[in-house]
Design an enzyme around this catalytic site. Structure first.
Site, PDB file in Angstrom:
ATOM      1  N   GLN A 104       0.961  -1.150   0.064  1.00  0.00           N
ATOM      2  CA  GLN A 104      -0.142  -0.033   0.044  1.00  0.00           C
ATOM      3  C   GLN A 104       0.896   1.265  -0.066  1.00  0.00           C
ATOM      4  O   GLN A 104       0.433   2.417  -0.081  1.00  0.00           O
ATOM      5  CB  GLN A 104      -0.805   0.025   1.436  1.00  0.00           C
ATOM      6  CG  GLN A 104      -1.688  -1.097   1.320  1.00  0.00           C
ATOM      7  CD  GLN A 104      -2.397  -1.223   2.841  1.00  0.00           C
ATOM      8  OE1 GLN A 104      -3.225  -0.515   3.082  1.00  0.00           O
ATOM      9  NE2 GLN A 104      -1.901  -2.056   3.640  1.00  0.00           N
ATOM     10  N   ASN A 105       2.194   1.087   0.110  1.00  0.00           N
ATOM     11  CA  ASN A 105       2.943   2.103   0.387  1.00  0.00           C
ATOM     12  C   ASN A 105       3.238   2.828  -1.155  1.00  0.00           C
ATOM     13  O   ASN A 105       3.203   2.140  -2.273  1.00  0.00           O
ATOM     14  CB  ASN A 105       4.376   1.752   0.787  1.00  0.00           C
ATOM     15  CG  ASN A 105       4.101   1.576   2.399  1.00  0.00           C
ATOM     16  OD1 ASN A 105       3.033   1.772   3.067  1.00  0.00           O
ATOM     17  ND2 ASN A 105       5.089   0.730   2.973  1.00  0.00           N
ATOM     18  N   HIS A 122      -1.441   1.355  -4.238  1.00  0.00           N
ATOM     19  CA  HIS A 122      -1.805   2.826  -4.015  1.00  0.00           C
ATOM     20  C   HIS A 122      -0.899   3.352  -5.003  1.00  0.00           C
ATOM     21  O   HIS A 122      -0.615   4.756  -4.742  1.00  0.00           O
ATOM     22  CB  HIS A 122      -1.883   3.259  -2.762  1.00  0.00           C
ATOM     23  CG  HIS A 122      -2.750   2.451  -1.952  1.00  0.00           C
ATOM     24  ND1 HIS A 122      -2.906   2.534  -0.499  1.00  0.00           N
ATOM     25  CD2 HIS A 122      -4.085   2.144  -2.224  1.00  0.00           C
ATOM     26  CE1 HIS A 122      -3.835   1.968  -0.189  1.00  0.00           C
ATOM     27  NE2 HIS A 122      -4.695   1.600  -1.258  1.00  0.00           N
ATOM     28  N   CYS A 130      -0.310  12.720 -15.606  1.00  0.00           N
ATOM     29  CA  CYS A 130      -1.366  13.412 -16.186  1.00  0.00           C
ATOM     30  C   CYS A 130      -2.674  12.948 -15.936  1.00  0.00           C
ATOM     31  O   CYS A 130      -2.854  11.804 -16.513  1.00  0.00           O
ATOM     32  CB  CYS A 130      -0.968  13.758 -17.818  1.00  0.00           C
ATOM     33  SG  CYS A 130      -2.434  14.598 -18.509  1.00  0.00           S
ATOM     34  N   GLY A 196       3.107  -4.229   8.730  1.00  0.00           N
ATOM     35  CA  GLY A 196       2.862  -2.817   9.052  1.00  0.00           C
ATOM     36  C   GLY A 196       1.850  -2.201   8.415  1.00  0.00           C
ATOM     37  O   GLY A 196       1.953  -1.039   7.837  1.00  0.00           O
ATOM     38  N   THR A 197       0.710  -2.611   8.872  1.00  0.00           N
ATOM     39  CA  THR A 197      -0.623  -2.130   8.085  1.00  0.00           C
ATOM     40  C   THR A 197      -1.518  -2.234   9.059  1.00  0.00           C
ATOM     41  O   THR A 197      -1.843  -3.347   9.664  1.00  0.00           O
ATOM     42  CB  THR A 197      -1.026  -2.678   6.718  1.00  0.00           C
ATOM     43  OG1 THR A 197      -2.309  -2.192   6.400  1.00  0.00           O
ATOM     44  CG2 THR A 197      -0.921  -3.878   6.773  1.00  0.00           C
ATOM     45  N   ALA A 243       9.024  -3.962  12.714  1.00  0.00           N
ATOM     46  CA  ALA A 243       9.370  -4.835  11.502  1.00  0.00           C
ATOM     47  C   ALA A 243      10.673  -5.003  11.156  1.00  0.00           C
ATOM     48  O   ALA A 243      10.845  -5.928  10.543  1.00  0.00           O
ATOM     49  CB  ALA A 243       8.548  -4.058  10.218  1.00  0.00           C
TER      50      ALA A 243
HETATM   51  P1  NAD Z   1      -1.458   2.956   9.163  1.00  0.00           P
HETATM   52  O1  NAD Z   1      -0.910   4.257   9.552  1.00  0.00           O
HETATM   53  O2  NAD Z   1      -2.946   2.817   9.144  1.00  0.00           O
HETATM   54  O3  NAD Z   1      -0.921   1.752   9.778  1.00  0.00           O
HETATM   55  C1  NAD Z   1       0.563   1.518  10.338  1.00  0.00           C
HETATM   56  C2  NAD Z   1       0.533   0.083  11.115  1.00  0.00           C
HETATM   57  O4  NAD Z   1       1.793  -0.160  11.054  1.00  0.00           O
HETATM   58  C3  NAD Z   1       0.070   0.100  12.406  1.00  0.00           C
HETATM   59  O5  NAD Z   1      -0.551  -1.067  12.757  1.00  0.00           O
HETATM   60  C4  NAD Z   1       1.259   0.253  13.324  1.00  0.00           C
HETATM   61  O6  NAD Z   1       1.026  -0.471  14.465  1.00  0.00           O
HETATM   62  C5  NAD Z   1       2.323  -0.348  12.442  1.00  0.00           C
HETATM   63  N1  NAD Z   1       3.448   0.000  12.572  1.00  0.00           N
HETATM   64  C6  NAD Z   1       4.267   1.324  12.519  1.00  0.00           C
HETATM   65  N2  NAD Z   1       5.599   1.465  12.670  1.00  0.00           N
HETATM   66  C7  NAD Z   1       5.902   0.078  12.757  1.00  0.00           C
HETATM   67  C8  NAD Z   1       7.066  -0.493  12.962  1.00  0.00           C
HETATM   68  N3  NAD Z   1       8.331   0.052  12.943  1.00  0.00           N
HETATM   69  N4  NAD Z   1       6.974  -1.842  12.879  1.00  0.00           N
HETATM   70  C9  NAD Z   1       6.035  -2.585  12.765  1.00  0.00           C
HETATM   71  N5  NAD Z   1       4.816  -1.988  12.682  1.00  0.00           N
HETATM   72  C10 NAD Z   1       4.672  -0.883  12.554  1.00  0.00           C
HETATM   73  O7  NAD Z   1      -0.920   2.564   7.836  1.00  0.00           O
HETATM   74  P2  NAD Z   1      -1.492   1.588   6.506  1.00  0.00           P
HETATM   75  O8  NAD Z   1      -2.113   0.493   6.977  1.00  0.00           O
HETATM   76  O9  NAD Z   1      -0.437   1.405   5.608  1.00  0.00           O
HETATM   77  O10 NAD Z   1      -2.700   2.612   5.785  1.00  0.00           O
HETATM   78  C11 NAD Z   1      -2.569   3.894   5.422  1.00  0.00           C
HETATM   79  C12 NAD Z   1      -2.113   4.281   3.996  1.00  0.00           C
HETATM   80  O11 NAD Z   1      -0.919   4.786   4.316  1.00  0.00           O
HETATM   81  C13 NAD Z   1      -1.779   3.202   2.931  1.00  0.00           C
HETATM   82  O12 NAD Z   1      -2.785   3.504   1.970  1.00  0.00           O
HETATM   83  C14 NAD Z   1      -0.554   4.009   2.415  1.00  0.00           C
HETATM   84  O13 NAD Z   1      -0.577   4.086   0.893  1.00  0.00           O
HETATM   85  C15 NAD Z   1      -0.452   5.414   3.209  1.00  0.00           C
HETATM   86  N6  NAD Z   1       0.759   5.666   3.425  1.00  0.00           N
HETATM   87  C16 NAD Z   1       2.154   5.170   2.817  1.00  0.00           C
HETATM   88  C17 NAD Z   1       3.326   5.560   3.408  1.00  0.00           C
HETATM   89  C18 NAD Z   1       4.452   5.057   2.750  1.00  0.00           C
HETATM   90  O14 NAD Z   1       4.497   4.902   1.441  1.00  0.00           O
HETATM   91  N7  NAD Z   1       5.640   4.903   3.376  1.00  0.00           N
HETATM   92  C19 NAD Z   1       3.360   6.464   4.511  1.00  0.00           C
HETATM   93  C20 NAD Z   1       2.237   6.856   5.038  1.00  0.00           C
HETATM   94  C21 NAD Z   1       1.173   6.589   4.779  1.00  0.00           C
END
Ligand code: NAD
Length: 263
Positions: A104-105, A122, A130, A196-197, A243
């Site tokens: 999802q990142n 995503h 564009c 990590g989600t 993680a």
């Molecule tokens: P979220 O913020 O909802 O959840 C993050 C999860 O990761 C939580 O469960 C938390 O406990 C866990 N977490 C945080 N740090 C951790 C670590 N060091 N080790 C283990 N677990 C850890 O994020 P999500 O579920 O990915 O959903 C949100 C949306 O965020 C996604 O659609 C994504 O596109 C977007 N997003 C992406 C980025 C990126 O690309 N790095 C950054 C922020 C948000």
């Protein structure tokens, strides 16, 4: 924890078609905040700024906010580097264990770490697109045009359409290819590694649900600092903590298992 890592490693080493689903939490140890953890992005910025409706109402405003966020150092994806969790997933792909990473990142860190089969559910925030002709360009080129004042509202060099980051905004559809590949992989997988989600964003959160609803269900290993919203419904092996540490230990244990199985 040791026993559960052994259990998870056993599942992965014996799997035929393991896949991973990753979220923002895998990249926090690379210095990129997630959305919902303490100190996450939602404490800094209104989530509504990432809605397609608001972008279309005032794209120039979005790009200024984007540049401010980048300049603040809170979300500088171009400079971020993979951490041990990204490298460990890439290693498990090299070992033939993880067949695909569905992420999802939008930070490109799986690819930087060497993962080949990556589904960008995503999109990718290092590219711009564009919205009319779908031409792609590096986001840095667009940022430079906005930062220098050459363009307040950046336009496509080819067709003049509006340019936006090639990431899925709230209210936008998932890229069709990412959706279909994820669907096929979810149908086939026997072990799903979730890292990590929070599993609060749909349709990505549907993936672990769908692997549990079919017969035979896949086994789900979850690695998170806090349990996901769906852990009670889907998770067979829950590993709570960093993680970076856990995925690395898991990959090392999987590698040992595979070596032992080959003897
Ligand atoms: P979220 O913020 O909802 O959840 C993050 C999860 O990761 C939580 O469960 C938390 O406990 C866990 N977490 C945080 N740090 C951790 C670590 N060091 N080790 C283990 N677990 C850890 O994020 P999500 O579920 O990915 O959903 C949100 C949306 O965020 C996604 O659609 C994504 O596109 C977007 N997003 C992406 C980025 C990126 O690309 N790095 C950054 C922020 C948000």
């Amino acid at each position: 924890m040791h026993d559960r890592i052994e259990q998870a490693a056993d599942l992965l080493a014996r799997s035929r078609n393991a896949i991973a689903l990753t979220g923002a939490g895998i990249s926090t140890e690379s210095g990129i905040p997630d959305f919902r953890s303490p100190g996450g992005l939602w404490e800094i910025i209104d989530p509504g700024e990432f809605s397609i409706d608001r972008f279309l109402q005032n794209p120039g405003r979005f790009w200024r906010i984007h540049l401010d966020l980048k300049a603040s150092g809170h979300f500088d994806l171009a400079s971020a580097q993979p951490n041990p969790a990204h490298y460990a997933l890439a290693r498990m792909e090299q070992l033939g264990v993880i067949k695909t990473v569905i992420t999802q990142n939008v930070d490109n860190l799986h690819q930087k770490a060497g993962s080949i089969e990556v589904v960008e559910f995503h999109g990718n925030l290092l590219r711009a697109t564009c919205i009319k002709c779908r031409a792609l360009e590096p986001i840095g080129d667009v940022e430079a045009r906005v930062a220098t004042g050459e363009e307040g509202t950046p336009r496509c060099r080819k067709c003049g359409g509006l340019v936006k980051p090639d990431a899925v905004f709230f209210g936008e559809a998932i890229p069709p290819k990412a959706l279909s590949v994820s669907h096929v992989q979810s149908q086939r997988t026997d072990v799903l590694l979730v890292v990590g989600t929070s599993l609060q964003v749909y349709p990505a959160a549907q993936i672990p649900l769908s692997v549990k609803l079919r017969y035979p269900p896949a086994q789900v290993i979850e690695i998170n600092r806090e349990p996901s919203a769906l852990h009670k419904q889907v998770t067979d092996v829950l590993l709570l903590g960093s993680a970076g540490e856990i995925v690395q230990r898991l990959a090392e244990t999987v590698e040992e298992r595979i070596a032992a199985m080959a003897c």
